[in-house]
Design a protein around this motif. Structure first.
Motif, PDB file in Angstrom:
ATOM      1  N   ALA A 141     -29.020 -21.832  14.699  1.00 24.69           N
ATOM      2  CA  ALA A 141     -29.476 -20.895  13.664  1.00 24.69           C
ATOM      3  C   ALA A 141     -30.984 -21.000  13.451  1.00 24.69           C
ATOM      4  N   ARG A 182     -37.020 -14.814  15.993  1.00 30.38           N
ATOM      5  CA  ARG A 182     -37.336 -13.531  15.337  1.00 30.38           C
ATOM      6  C   ARG A 182     -38.829 -13.390  15.071  1.00 30.38           C
ATOM      7  N   TYR A 183     -39.486 -14.501  14.803  1.00 31.09           N
ATOM      8  CA  TYR A 183     -40.902 -14.477  14.453  1.00 31.09           C
ATOM      9  C   TYR A 183     -41.816 -14.638  15.657  1.00 31.09           C
ATOM     10  N   ASN A 198     -33.755 -18.073  14.319  1.00 36.57           N
ATOM     11  CA  ASN A 198     -34.655 -17.587  13.272  1.00 36.57           C
ATOM     12  C   ASN A 198     -36.105 -17.669  13.737  1.00 36.57           C
ATOM     13  N   PRO A 236     -27.904 -14.473  16.861  1.00 32.82           N
ATOM     14  CA  PRO A 236     -28.093 -13.212  16.128  1.00 32.82           C
ATOM     15  C   PRO A 236     -26.977 -12.184  16.388  1.00 32.82           C
TER      16      PRO A 236
END
Length: 185
Positions: A57, A64-65, A61, A129
């Motif tokens: 997780a 994503r950035y 995350n 995701p």
């Protein structure tokens, strides 16, 4: 009392050295006895499971950035730094004298762990995701358990033989059922 030739001081310093060496040995023996404890090792495995579930997780995350490729790179750079720190602690800052000999004796497949670890990280970054952390982790853990039983049964990678019994087969079926329930609900 210290003699003029300093022999008493020499005796004291040698006593200190002996006591330091024996205390290092006793600490090492205590550390080994803790690692021989089945419950302590089981606790470490629980912590590893929590870390593995969290890692997917967290990595997704970060992806994503930063993008998926950079996320994987950052994860492995941080992992490399952490592993180097652990290595330095393990060898007390001094690599073993026979390190080059030990390295050359390792079988070719012993060097693939980093590649397999990178595959794991990339797969979790891509899968979490889309499938969610629970489903991704359930599939990964189930496949790890099934293949681990196969590794045990065929003594692959130098692991001691442990038969794939009917009970392990039933547990495998149960794992697959659990994955289906976690994925569905």
């Amino acid at each position: 009392m210290i003699h003029e030739n300093g022999s008493h001081a020499t005796e004291l310093s040698s006593v200190k050295v002996v006591s330091r060496q024996s205390s290092v040995r006793s600490i090492k023996q205590k550390r080994m006895s803790v690692l021989d404890n089945v419950f302590f090792c089981a606790l470490l495995c629980v912590i590893g499971g929590v870390a593995t579930a969290s890692q997917g997780a967290i990595n997704a995350n970060l992806g994503r950035y930063t993008g998926q490729g950079l996320s994987s790179t950052v994860v492995f750079c941080m992992g490399a730094v952490t592993s180097c720190i652990y290595f330095l602690i393990e060898v007390r800052g001094r690599p073993p004298a026979n390190l080059s000999l030990m390295v050359t004796k390792a079988p070719w497949w012993a060097w693939t762990g980093g590649v397999l670890g990178a595959c794991f990280v990339i797969i979790t970054i891509l899968s979490v995701p889309r499938l969610g952390s629970g489903t991704t982790t359930a599939i990964i853990i189930s496949s790890k358990l099934v293949f681990s039983c196969i590794i045990d049964h065929f003594s692959m990678f130098g692991i001691p033989y442990r038969k794939y019994t009917i009970w392990r087969l039933l547990a495998t079926v149960g794992l697959i059922g659990c994955v289906a329930v976690i994925a569905k609900f």
